[in-house]
Scaffold this active site. Sequence first.
Site, mmCIF file in Angstrom:
data_model
loop_
_atom_site.group_PDB
_atom_site.id
_atom_site.type_symbol
_atom_site.label_atom_id
_atom_site.label_comp_id
_atom_site.label_asym_id
_atom_site.label_seq_id
_atom_site.Cartn_x
_atom_site.Cartn_y
_atom_site.Cartn_z
ATOM 1 N N HIS A 247 -10.755 0.802 -2.734
ATOM 2 C CA HIS A 247 -12.113 0.812 -2.197
ATOM 3 C C HIS A 247 -13.107 1.492 -3.124
ATOM 4 O O HIS A 247 -12.801 2.548 -3.701
ATOM 5 C CB HIS A 247 -12.139 1.578 -0.867
ATOM 6 C CG HIS A 247 -11.286 1.004 0.212
ATOM 7 N ND1 HIS A 247 -11.350 -0.312 0.604
ATOM 8 C CD2 HIS A 247 -10.346 1.588 1.015
ATOM 9 C CE1 HIS A 247 -10.485 -0.509 1.597
ATOM 10 N NE2 HIS A 247 -9.859 0.612 1.857
ATOM 11 N N HIS B 33 -10.599 6.915 1.704
ATOM 12 C CA HIS B 33 -9.225 6.805 1.203
ATOM 13 C C HIS B 33 -9.158 5.752 0.111
ATOM 14 O O HIS B 33 -9.983 4.836 0.060
ATOM 15 C CB HIS B 33 -8.252 6.433 2.341
ATOM 16 C CG HIS B 33 -8.513 5.079 2.919
ATOM 17 N ND1 HIS B 33 -9.469 4.850 3.879
ATOM 18 C CD2 HIS B 33 -7.969 3.863 2.643
ATOM 19 C CE1 HIS B 33 -9.507 3.566 4.175
ATOM 20 N NE2 HIS B 33 -8.606 2.927 3.431
ATOM 21 N N ASP C 190 0.791 -1.253 0.000
ATOM 22 C CA ASP C 190 0.000 0.000 0.000
ATOM 23 C C ASP C 190 0.822 1.302 0.000
ATOM 24 O O ASP C 190 0.492 2.226 0.766
ATOM 25 C CB ASP C 190 -0.969 0.001 1.195
ATOM 26 C CG ASP C 190 -2.000 -1.113 1.136
ATOM 27 O OD1 ASP C 190 -1.991 -1.906 0.190
ATOM 28 O OD2 ASP C 190 -2.829 -1.185 2.066
ATOM 29 N N LYS D 85 -7.117 -4.971 -3.072
ATOM 30 C CA LYS D 85 -7.873 -5.507 -1.933
ATOM 31 C C LYS D 85 -8.774 -4.421 -1.384
ATOM 32 O O LYS D 85 -8.517 -3.232 -1.580
ATOM 33 C CB LYS D 85 -6.912 -6.012 -0.850
ATOM 34 C CG LYS D 85 -5.984 -4.919 -0.350
ATOM 35 C CD LYS D 85 -4.981 -5.447 0.648
ATOM 36 C CE LYS D 85 -4.081 -4.341 1.144
ATOM 37 N NZ LYS D 85 -4.776 -3.306 1.903
ATOM 38 N N CYS E 87 -2.139 -2.871 7.604
ATOM 39 C CA CYS E 87 -2.015 -3.783 6.468
ATOM 40 C C CYS E 87 -0.725 -4.599 6.482
ATOM 41 O O CYS E 87 -0.735 -5.765 6.082
ATOM 42 C CB CYS E 87 -2.212 -3.022 5.165
ATOM 43 S SG CYS E 87 -3.935 -2.446 5.032
HETATM 44 C C1 VGL Z 1 -4.707 0.597 5.698
HETATM 45 C C2 VGL Z 1 -6.312 1.447 7.084
HETATM 46 C C3 VGL Z 1 -7.262 1.328 6.095
HETATM 47 C C4 VGL Z 1 -3.276 0.209 5.506
HETATM 48 C C5 VGL Z 1 -5.642 0.455 4.697
HETATM 49 O O1 VGL Z 1 -2.799 0.160 4.358
HETATM 50 O O2 VGL Z 1 -2.606 -0.059 6.537
HETATM 51 N N1 VGL Z 1 -5.054 1.075 6.887
HETATM 52 N N2 VGL Z 1 -6.918 0.839 4.905
HETATM 53 ZN ZN ZN Z 2 -8.314 0.899 3.334
#
Ligand code: VGL
Ligand code: ZN
Length: 199
Positions: free
Chosen positions: A50, A83, A10, A108, A153
């Site tokens: 998302h 986000h 991410d 994801k 994550c």
């Molecule tokens: C994440 C919160 C929501 C991450 C992703 O990448 O850690 N954290 N979505």
């Molecule tokens: Zn997220």
Amino acid sequence: MRNEALIVIDVQNDFCPGGTLAVPDGDGIVPGVNAMMAEYPVVVLTQDWHPANHSSFASQHPGSQLFEITDMPYGSQVLWPDHCIQGTYGAEFHSGLEAARADLIIRKGFNPGIDSYSAFFENDRSTPTGLEGYLRTRGIDSLILVGLATDFCVSYSAVDAAGLGFTVRVNPDLCRAIDLDGSLAAARKSMASAGVEVG
Ligand code: VGL
Ligand code: ZN
């Protein structure tokens, strides 16, 4: 080393300074991640992805507060700012990340009703993303994880990977944390008890 894959979690604009769920110094890992990507035979990037109405967004729960914890059918869920919405700038990889190096990009969190912190399973901890099969069919048995965020994550992915039988190491120098109410300490504990090497 030959059977080892680098999993980059991410590294997206919304998790970097200026993003909607910015992780402090999130972009600070980019040069080091690029250098590692050049060295590994197999590189996978994950991309939080998302729909705009995702149920992990506080905006979808009228009257709720950002970062509040709510009960979902699959367990408790932090309510995040909007986000990494599909197709937006915030969901793109950081522009400095050498994303062209990736063999696979796994998305994801696309199911509106369930979050997916882990690269392997949605937050019910049982619906697979398909990444396990990809790695196994490429002969991978060992993983090194870097990316954002350490306490969500990255740690969920590491713990799930260890549970699937992969040898797992997290490089903490190339991760950054959100650290919400002790979440970093909790993540360190769960990684340690899952047998994840952090270092
Ligand atoms: C994440 C919160 C929501 C991450 C992703 O990448 O850690 N954290 N979505
Ligand atoms: Zn997220």
